[in-house]
Design an enzyme around this catalytic site. Structure first.
Site, PDB file in Angstrom:
ATOM      1  N   ARG A   1      18.368  -5.688   9.216  1.00 44.49           N
ATOM      2  CA  ARG A   1      17.988  -4.443   8.530  1.00 44.49           C
ATOM      3  C   ARG A   1      18.053  -4.534   7.008  1.00 44.49           C
ATOM      4  O   ARG A   1      18.169  -3.524   6.327  1.00 44.49           O
ATOM      5  CB  ARG A   1      18.829  -3.263   9.041  1.00 44.49           C
ATOM      6  CG  ARG A   1      18.638  -2.995  10.519  1.00 44.49           C
ATOM      7  CD  ARG A   1      19.344  -1.722  10.959  1.00 44.49           C
ATOM      8  NE  ARG A   1      19.038  -1.435  12.342  1.00 44.49           N
ATOM      9  CZ  ARG A   1      19.758  -1.891  13.379  1.00 44.49           C
ATOM     10  NH1 ARG A   1      20.814  -2.658  13.157  1.00 44.49           N
ATOM     11  NH2 ARG A   1      19.411  -1.587  14.613  1.00 44.49           N
TER      12      ARG A   1
ATOM     13  N   LYS B   1       6.211  -5.657  -2.885  1.00 42.84           N
ATOM     14  CA  LYS B   1       5.294  -5.600  -1.749  1.00 42.84           C
ATOM     15  C   LYS B   1       5.447  -6.880  -0.938  1.00 42.84           C
ATOM     16  O   LYS B   1       5.280  -7.980  -1.470  1.00 42.84           O
ATOM     17  CB  LYS B   1       3.849  -5.461  -2.215  1.00 42.84           C
ATOM     18  CG  LYS B   1       3.433  -4.058  -2.581  1.00 42.84           C
ATOM     19  CD  LYS B   1       1.927  -4.027  -2.820  1.00 42.84           C
ATOM     20  CE  LYS B   1       1.422  -2.634  -3.096  1.00 42.84           C
ATOM     21  NZ  LYS B   1      -0.043  -2.599  -3.291  1.00 42.84           N
TER      22      LYS B   1
ATOM     23  N   GLU C   1      -6.078 -12.405 -11.515  1.00 45.24           N
ATOM     24  CA  GLU C   1      -5.113 -11.299 -11.573  1.00 45.24           C
ATOM     25  C   GLU C   1      -4.760 -10.959 -13.021  1.00 45.24           C
ATOM     26  O   GLU C   1      -4.507  -9.800 -13.353  1.00 45.24           O
ATOM     27  CB  GLU C   1      -3.855 -11.638 -10.771  1.00 45.24           C
ATOM     28  CG  GLU C   1      -4.060 -11.735  -9.268  1.00 45.24           C
ATOM     29  CD  GLU C   1      -4.213 -10.379  -8.583  1.00 45.24           C
ATOM     30  OE1 GLU C   1      -4.135  -9.347  -9.281  1.00 45.24           O
ATOM     31  OE2 GLU C   1      -4.422 -10.358  -7.349  1.00 45.24           O
TER      32      GLU C   1
ATOM     33  N   LYS D   1       2.791  -5.065 -15.117  1.00 44.91           N
ATOM     34  CA  LYS D   1       3.140  -4.727 -13.739  1.00 44.91           C
ATOM     35  C   LYS D   1       4.509  -4.079 -13.653  1.00 44.91           C
ATOM     36  O   LYS D   1       4.707  -3.119 -12.902  1.00 44.91           O
ATOM     37  CB  LYS D   1       3.091  -5.963 -12.846  1.00 44.91           C
ATOM     38  CG  LYS D   1       3.365  -5.594 -11.391  1.00 44.91           C
ATOM     39  CD  LYS D   1       2.802  -6.557 -10.396  1.00 44.91           C
ATOM     40  CE  LYS D   1       2.861  -5.976  -8.993  1.00 44.91           C
ATOM     41  NZ  LYS D   1       2.399  -6.933  -7.969  1.00 44.91           N
TER      42      LYS D   1
ATOM     43  N   GLU E   1       3.626   3.206  -4.555  1.00 46.58           N
ATOM     44  CA  GLU E   1       2.176   3.336  -4.635  1.00 46.58           C
ATOM     45  C   GLU E   1       1.687   4.705  -4.169  1.00 46.58           C
ATOM     46  O   GLU E   1       0.754   4.818  -3.357  1.00 46.58           O
ATOM     47  CB  GLU E   1       1.479   2.222  -3.838  1.00 46.58           C
ATOM     48  CG  GLU E   1       0.045   1.983  -4.280  1.00 46.58           C
ATOM     49  CD  GLU E   1      -0.592   0.757  -3.658  1.00 46.58           C
ATOM     50  OE1 GLU E   1      -1.551   0.929  -2.893  1.00 46.58           O
ATOM     51  OE2 GLU E   1      -0.125  -0.359  -3.940  1.00 46.58           O
TER      52      GLU E   1
ATOM     53  N   ARG F   1       0.353   3.201  -9.305  1.00 48.46           N
ATOM     54  CA  ARG F   1       0.423   1.809  -8.868  1.00 48.46           C
ATOM     55  C   ARG F   1      -0.846   1.366  -8.143  1.00 48.46           C
ATOM     56  O   ARG F   1      -1.173   0.165  -8.122  1.00 48.46           O
ATOM     57  CB  ARG F   1       1.649   1.577  -7.979  1.00 48.46           C
ATOM     58  CG  ARG F   1       1.809   0.103  -7.590  1.00 48.46           C
ATOM     59  CD  ARG F   1       3.121  -0.226  -6.940  1.00 48.46           C
ATOM     60  NE  ARG F   1       3.183  -1.638  -6.591  1.00 48.46           N
ATOM     61  CZ  ARG F   1       4.254  -2.275  -6.117  1.00 48.46           C
ATOM     62  NH1 ARG F   1       5.383  -1.611  -5.940  1.00 48.46           N
ATOM     63  NH2 ARG F   1       4.208  -3.557  -5.832  1.00 48.46           N
TER      64      ARG F   1
ATOM     65  N   ASN G   1      -4.719  -2.300  -7.621  1.00 50.08           N
ATOM     66  CA  ASN G   1      -5.632  -2.772  -6.579  1.00 50.08           C
ATOM     67  C   ASN G   1      -7.064  -2.897  -7.067  1.00 50.08           C
ATOM     68  O   ASN G   1      -7.992  -3.030  -6.248  1.00 50.08           O
ATOM     69  CB  ASN G   1      -5.571  -1.830  -5.372  1.00 50.08           C
ATOM     70  CG  ASN G   1      -4.244  -1.912  -4.653  1.00 50.08           C
ATOM     71  OD1 ASN G   1      -3.795  -2.999  -4.288  1.00 50.08           O
ATOM     72  ND2 ASN G   1      -3.596  -0.779  -4.465  1.00 50.08           N
TER      73      ASN G   1
ATOM     74  N   HIS H   1      -9.420  -5.170  -5.269  1.00 50.88           N
ATOM     75  CA  HIS H   1      -8.791  -5.627  -4.034  1.00 50.88           C
ATOM     76  C   HIS H   1      -9.439  -5.084  -2.766  1.00 50.88           C
ATOM     77  O   HIS H   1      -9.424  -5.754  -1.731  1.00 50.88           O
ATOM     78  CB  HIS H   1      -7.297  -5.302  -4.056  1.00 50.88           C
ATOM     79  CG  HIS H   1      -6.498  -6.218  -4.917  1.00 50.88           C
ATOM     80  ND1 HIS H   1      -6.726  -6.349  -6.273  1.00 50.88           N
ATOM     81  CD2 HIS H   1      -5.471  -7.062  -4.627  1.00 50.88           C
ATOM     82  CE1 HIS H   1      -5.871  -7.227  -6.777  1.00 50.88           C
ATOM     83  NE2 HIS H   1      -5.115  -7.671  -5.808  1.00 50.88           N
TER      84      HIS H   1
ATOM     85  N   HIS I   1     -10.350  -7.878  -0.371  1.00 50.29           N
ATOM     86  CA  HIS I   1      -9.739  -8.031   0.951  1.00 50.29           C
ATOM     87  C   HIS I   1     -10.808  -8.086   2.041  1.00 50.29           C
ATOM     88  O   HIS I   1     -10.638  -8.782   3.051  1.00 50.29           O
ATOM     89  CB  HIS I   1      -8.772  -6.880   1.222  1.00 50.29           C
ATOM     90  CG  HIS I   1      -7.497  -6.987   0.455  1.00 50.29           C
ATOM     91  ND1 HIS I   1      -6.545  -5.989   0.448  1.00 50.29           N
ATOM     92  CD2 HIS I   1      -6.998  -7.980  -0.325  1.00 50.29           C
ATOM     93  CE1 HIS I   1      -5.526  -6.349  -0.320  1.00 50.29           C
ATOM     94  NE2 HIS I   1      -5.784  -7.559  -0.785  1.00 50.29           N
TER      95      HIS I   1
ATOM     96  N   HIS J   1      -7.338 -15.726  -2.669  1.00 50.35           N
ATOM     97  CA  HIS J   1      -7.192 -14.303  -2.967  1.00 50.35           C
ATOM     98  C   HIS J   1      -7.774 -13.957  -4.339  1.00 50.35           C
ATOM     99  O   HIS J   1      -8.523 -12.990  -4.492  1.00 50.35           O
ATOM    100  CB  HIS J   1      -5.714 -13.923  -2.904  1.00 50.35           C
ATOM    101  CG  HIS J   1      -5.437 -12.502  -3.277  1.00 50.35           C
ATOM    102  ND1 HIS J   1      -5.891 -11.436  -2.531  1.00 50.35           N
ATOM    103  CD2 HIS J   1      -4.771 -11.961  -4.342  1.00 50.35           C
ATOM    104  CE1 HIS J   1      -5.513 -10.305  -3.104  1.00 50.35           C
ATOM    105  NE2 HIS J   1      -4.836 -10.595  -4.202  1.00 50.35           N
TER     106      HIS J   1
END
Length: 369
Positions: A120, A142, A184, A226, A236, A240, A244, A247, A251, A264
């Site tokens: 956990r 993330k 990026e 960032k 997000e 935030r 993206n 993205h 993606h 990527h």
């Protein structure tokens, strides 16, 4: 050495940026809670950097075990994360252990997810070894893995204790991987820093030539951007999402073409160009500004057109399961100006279709040349 802080209250953590940080025991020691350390890397990075890092950790008196995973985006799966769990359980690691991610974004994302889940939640440290992971994926918490139907669909927000960005390791990157990281960096400029765009236009040739000082500056400016955004919106829920940019389109390319076929950063580069083209169609950017985006990407030795075999419907199908879809409405990150991104769902769907169709035709024409 430059040091930044990601300001998240009691969960704040430092980002150290400089050459030759990999074996800096003084930077690692304060963030290691107990003796148990699991060092996770991949078959590409481990032969280069695992031994000196392990020796440093051992010299501090830690029990250091290792888990070496296959290299590549195709292995960013629950099965790979289970291999990390197997190693932790086989060595009877408890909830005071620390995981260390030594590798690029794939390793960092999986180790972070394993840390979020194991007993956990346990501590972890990011030691990113690619430009893309140093400027983006190692910062912000993330974590996760891919699913055949969508990229990064299974994961958690789980912040590291430390990010150690050793810029010296970037010298071992293939040119294609370096360019993927530059995508990026370009993203940060386009979404919120017009002066950075000008800086990149001047210095991209040096960045592509592995200029150490310039790479350090680019990593620093990207991490500053960032860290500021993550501190303002960790989960997000608002600003935030600007990170993206490119993205949602990117993606879709990665998922459709098969994970690992397109890097990527390459897919994000095309996504940013598509966002610029759509922004132009909406009357927000001029054609000259779109050309400036294209020139940036080409100077970074990146693609700007999508795979010629991807049809408009392919994009739409994959984009429909994007995490930014809200109540059935697709949200996109577009550009109101260069250096000024916006999150919006207020656009005619016909503009999206027309943009994808036009660029698809251009990609087909380029493929025939």
């Amino acid at each position: 050495m430059h040091t930044l802080e990601v300001d998240l209250g009691h969960r704040s953590y430092p980002i150290h940026i400089a050459p030759h940080l990999l074996t800096r025991a003084d930077l690692l020691a304060p963030h290691l809670q107990t003796r148990q350390v699991m060092l996770v890397s991949n078959t590409l990075v481990a032969p280069l950097y695992l031994a000196p890092l392990k020796a440093t950790l051992t010299s501090l008196g830690h029990q250091v075990e290792t888990c070496i995973l296959p290299d590549g985006e195709v292995y960013k799966t629950l099965d790979s994360v289970n291999q990390i769990f197997d190693a932790l359980l086989e060595h009877r690691f408890n909830r005071t252990c620390t995981l260390i991610a030594l590798g690029g974004g794939v390793i960092g994302d999986m180790v972070g997810f394993a840390a979020a889940c194991y007993q956990r939640g346990v501590n972890f440290i990011q030691i990113p070894t690619t430009l893309l992971s140093q400027v983006d994926s190692s910062v912000g918490g993330k974590t996760g893995v891919n699913h055949p139907l969508g990229k990064n669909m299974i994961g958690a927000f789980w912040q590291p204790q430390l990010v150690l960005a050793d810029t010296q390791v970037l010298t071992s990157l293939p040119a294609r991987e370096l360019s993927a990281g530059l995508a990026e960096i370009i993203k940060y400029a386009l979404l919120g820093d017009a002066d950075f765009i000008t800086w990149l236009e001047k210095h991209l040739p040096e960045l592509c030539a592995y200029h150490s000082e310039r790479l350090g500056e680019a990593v620093l400016r990207s991490c500053q951007a960032k860290a500021q955004i993550v501190a303002a919106d960790e989960r997000e829920q608002g600003v935030r999402a600007l990170l993206n940019l490119g993205h949602t389109f990117g993606h879709a390319i990665e998922t459709h073409m098969g994970y690992g076929q397109w890097l990527h950063g390459e897919a994000v580069a095309v996504g940013m160009y598509l966002a610029a083209r759509m922004s132009c169609a909406l009357g927000w950017l001029t054609q000259a500004q779109v050309a400036r985006v294209q020139a940036l990407l080409q100077a970074a030795q990146l693609p700007y057109l999508p795979p010629a075999q991807m049809q408009v419907q392919d994009f739409l199908t994959h984009m429909a399961v994007d995490k930014k879809v809200l109540d059935g409405r697709l949200r996109l990150i577009l550009l109101q100006d260069l250096g000024q991104a916006v999150i919006t769902q207020d656009f005619p769907i016909s503009v999206l279709h027309d943009t994808l169709n036009q660029v698809h035709l251009e990609a087909q024409q380029q493929a025939c040349m």
